[in-house]
Design a protein around this motif. Structure first.
Motif, mmCIF file in Angstrom:
data_model
loop_
_atom_site.group_PDB
_atom_site.id
_atom_site.type_symbol
_atom_site.label_atom_id
_atom_site.label_comp_id
_atom_site.label_asym_id
_atom_site.label_seq_id
_atom_site.Cartn_x
_atom_site.Cartn_y
_atom_site.Cartn_z
ATOM 1 N N ALA A 225 0.828 -1.204 0.000
ATOM 2 C CA ALA A 225 0.000 0.000 0.000
ATOM 3 C C ALA A 225 0.864 1.256 0.000
ATOM 4 O O ALA A 225 0.592 2.213 -0.741
ATOM 5 C CB ALA A 225 -0.928 -0.009 1.216
ATOM 6 N N VAL A 226 1.908 1.293 0.826
ATOM 7 C CA VAL A 226 2.784 2.460 0.875
ATOM 8 C C VAL A 226 3.517 2.634 -0.448
ATOM 9 O O VAL A 226 3.652 3.757 -0.965
ATOM 10 C CB VAL A 226 3.767 2.348 2.057
ATOM 11 N N GLN A 227 3.977 1.533 -1.029
ATOM 12 C CA GLN A 227 4.639 1.619 -2.329
ATOM 13 C C GLN A 227 3.674 2.122 -3.403
ATOM 14 O O GLN A 227 4.042 2.920 -4.267
ATOM 15 C CB GLN A 227 5.184 0.241 -2.713
ATOM 16 N N ARG A 228 2.434 1.664 -3.349
ATOM 17 C CA ARG A 228 1.449 2.047 -4.358
ATOM 18 C C ARG A 228 1.102 3.528 -4.271
ATOM 19 O O ARG A 228 1.050 4.226 -5.293
ATOM 20 C CB ARG A 228 0.177 1.223 -4.192
ATOM 21 N N TYR A 229 0.853 4.024 -3.058
ATOM 22 C CA TYR A 229 0.376 5.392 -2.906
ATOM 23 C C TYR A 229 1.506 6.412 -2.801
ATOM 24 O O TYR A 229 1.275 7.602 -2.974
ATOM 25 C CB TYR A 229 -0.546 5.488 -1.693
ATOM 26 N N VAL B 119 4.349 0.055 10.154
ATOM 27 C CA VAL B 119 4.120 1.298 9.421
ATOM 28 C C VAL B 119 5.433 2.021 9.175
ATOM 29 O O VAL B 119 5.720 2.479 8.057
ATOM 30 C CB VAL B 119 3.137 2.209 10.189
ATOM 31 N N LEU B 120 6.258 2.136 10.202
ATOM 32 C CA LEU B 120 7.541 2.820 10.055
ATOM 33 C C LEU B 120 8.453 2.094 9.078
ATOM 34 O O LEU B 120 9.137 2.729 8.250
ATOM 35 C CB LEU B 120 8.224 2.949 11.417
ATOM 36 N N GLU B 121 8.467 0.782 9.143
ATOM 37 C CA GLU B 121 9.309 0.006 8.230
ATOM 38 C C GLU B 121 8.828 0.142 6.792
ATOM 39 O O GLU B 121 9.632 0.288 5.864
ATOM 40 C CB GLU B 121 9.317 -1.463 8.645
ATOM 41 N N ALA B 122 7.522 0.098 6.600
ATOM 42 C CA ALA B 122 6.982 0.256 5.250
ATOM 43 C C ALA B 122 7.349 1.626 4.684
ATOM 44 O O ALA B 122 7.695 1.760 3.503
ATOM 45 C CB ALA B 122 5.466 0.068 5.261
ATOM 46 N N ALA B 123 7.273 2.644 5.534
ATOM 47 C CA ALA B 123 7.621 3.991 5.095
ATOM 48 C C ALA B 123 9.106 4.103 4.779
ATOM 49 O O ALA B 123 9.502 4.724 3.778
ATOM 50 C CB ALA B 123 7.229 4.997 6.173
ATOM 51 N N ARG B 124 9.937 3.506 5.614
ATOM 52 C CA ARG B 124 11.389 3.579 5.395
ATOM 53 C C ARG B 124 11.784 2.882 4.100
ATOM 54 O O ARG B 124 12.603 3.380 3.332
ATOM 55 C CB ARG B 124 12.122 2.955 6.587
ATOM 56 N N LYS B 125 11.183 1.732 3.830
ATOM 57 C CA LYS B 125 11.514 0.984 2.620
ATOM 58 C C LYS B 125 11.037 1.698 1.364
ATOM 59 O O LYS B 125 11.658 1.589 0.302
ATOM 60 C CB LYS B 125 10.896 -0.414 2.704
ATOM 61 N N ALA B 126 9.936 2.430 1.481
ATOM 62 C CA ALA B 126 9.406 3.138 0.314
ATOM 63 C C ALA B 126 10.260 4.347 -0.051
ATOM 64 O O ALA B 126 10.278 4.794 -1.201
ATOM 65 C CB ALA B 126 7.969 3.567 0.577
ATOM 66 N N LYS C 17 20.309 6.384 6.758
ATOM 67 C CA LYS C 17 19.638 5.849 5.578
ATOM 68 C C LYS C 17 18.183 6.287 5.450
ATOM 69 O O LYS C 17 17.507 5.905 4.514
ATOM 70 C CB LYS C 17 19.700 4.318 5.610
ATOM 71 N N CYS C 18 17.693 7.086 6.395
ATOM 72 C CA CYS C 18 16.289 7.477 6.380
ATOM 73 C C CYS C 18 16.179 8.990 6.548
ATOM 74 O O CYS C 18 16.789 9.560 7.448
ATOM 75 C CB CYS C 18 15.534 6.766 7.504
ATOM 76 N N THR C 19 15.422 9.611 5.678
ATOM 77 C CA THR C 19 15.236 11.064 5.756
ATOM 78 C C THR C 19 13.874 11.434 6.310
ATOM 79 O O THR C 19 13.455 12.588 6.225
ATOM 80 C CB THR C 19 15.394 11.688 4.364
#
Length: 360
Positions: A77-81, A116-123, A185-187
């Motif tokens: 979902a995070v990657q899609r949106y 949620v945080l991991e999904a955001a970091r990976k995206a 590695k995360c902004t």
């Protein structure tokens, strides 16, 4: 007077987890009013009377229906949106349910927040994440003074404890991955937000005062209070949401200055007992009766819990505005005619926002 920079939100891609819920639906409406592109990730709404359904959001917001524990679906979902900003509100939010389902509560509130945080970091697209927890994340010492952001995390019941755990995880995650001195590695700028007992139209949760009162009134039976003398920091739903929006703007502009935990509670003078709130709601609604049936075998619930919002007032320029009387008046208005929820929500939102927002 400081407020929301309406121009900031134009065209921003915003993911709201828990957008089908009480606070999430209100936040989604507000973001759309501000011109943001809103996306959702949440479980299905519980009833056809949910604010999300009545306001027509199911036809307005691209969404994924899913559980926070489903890491693969959440990441998709995070990657899609590809959101610029995330507001994380999805949770198991009920104290009494947490006694019945403690494992689900911890998995959802702690590990779900991590997912949620991991999904955001990976995206690698999210600039700011506002993680919503609760005032109950603090170690409650029964103090009549409001808890500050520097007070220790804790929690007696599984719900409160799960949120305290989530706060510790969020702080560790932020230091490890999202700040100078971490992995680099995360902004993403990450903050957590802790609100009091939020009330307003659209809440149908079990074991919450306002919806329990409305269900009793609609059924023609007295409102039964199990803990009438408990004191809570009551506030209208738009009060903390305004704080979340202001915080996200600041995270975007100056992340190092606004990361961390933030309290968004009502004026201490507006604290009230459960009994006083019930009496005032019945008066605003126009009908209803109240009975007190204390349950000595009921699970533990904290008697008093107050927040100190000095930090938000001084650093964000946020402070609560609605009186308790107006809060209950607007709440009763929604429940009296909730088939017109969309119109009521937008009218209340515009009345509220019109007083405090600033144009870009």
């Amino acid at each position: 007077m400081k407020g929301i920079n309406t121009g900031f939100w134009q065209g921003k891609r915003v993911l709201v987890t828990g957008h089908t819920g009480f606070k999430g639906s209100w936040l989604s409406i507000w973001l759309r009013e501000l011109g943001a592109e809103v996306f959702g990730y949440a479980l299905a709404p519980q009833t056809e009377a949910d604010n999300y359904i009545l306001c027509g959001l199911e036809h307005q917001i691209p969404e994924v229906r899913g559980d926070l524990r489903n890491t693969a679906l959440l990441e998709q979902a995070v990657q899609r949106y590809h959101p610029d900003i995330i507001f994380h509100l999805a949770a198991q939010p009920l104290v009494r349910r947490s006694y019945i389902e403690p494992q689900l509560t911890y998995e959802t509130n702690l590990m779900g927040s991590l997912n949620v945080l991991e999904a955001a970091r990976k995206a690698d697209c999210v600039r700011a994440a506002v993680m919503i927890t609760t005032d109950k994340c603090y170690e409650n010492r029964g103090s009549t003074q409001g808890y500050r952001e520097t007070d220790p995390m804790g929690g007696y019941d599984p719900y409160s404890s799960s949120k305290g755990c989530a706060e510790l995880m969020i702080a560790s995650y932020r230091r490890s991955f999202c700040q100078h001195g971490g992995t680099g590695k995360c902004t993403m700028a990450v903050a957590s937000a802790r609100a009091g007992n939020v009330v307003g139209g659209g809440d149908w949760s079990e074991d919450r005062l306002i919806p329990d009162c409305i269900r009793a009134i609609e059924a023609g039976r007295p409102v039964c209070l199990r803990n009438p003398s408990a004191v809570r920091p009551w506030q209208f739903v738009l009060e903390p949401l305004r704080g979340y929006l202001m915080l996200a703007e600041k995270l975007w502009a100056a992340p190092e200055d606004y990361i961390g935990g933030w309290n968004f509670g009502p004026d201490p003078k507006q604290k009230a007992t459960v009994e006083a709130m019930t009496q005032a709601l019945i008066s605003s609604y126009g009908t209803g009766e109240m009975e007190i049936h204390a349950d000595v075998k009921a699970p533990h619930e904290d008697h008093i819990l107050l927040l100190d919002s000095t930090k938000a007032k001084e650093k964000l320029g946020w402070y609560p505005q609605l009186s308790l009387e107006k809060t209950l008046e607007w709440t009763a208005e929604w429940y009296r005619d909730y088939q017109q929820a969309g119109e009521i929500c937008r009218r209340q939102l515009r009345a509220f926002a019109g007083q405090w927002e600033i144009q870009a």
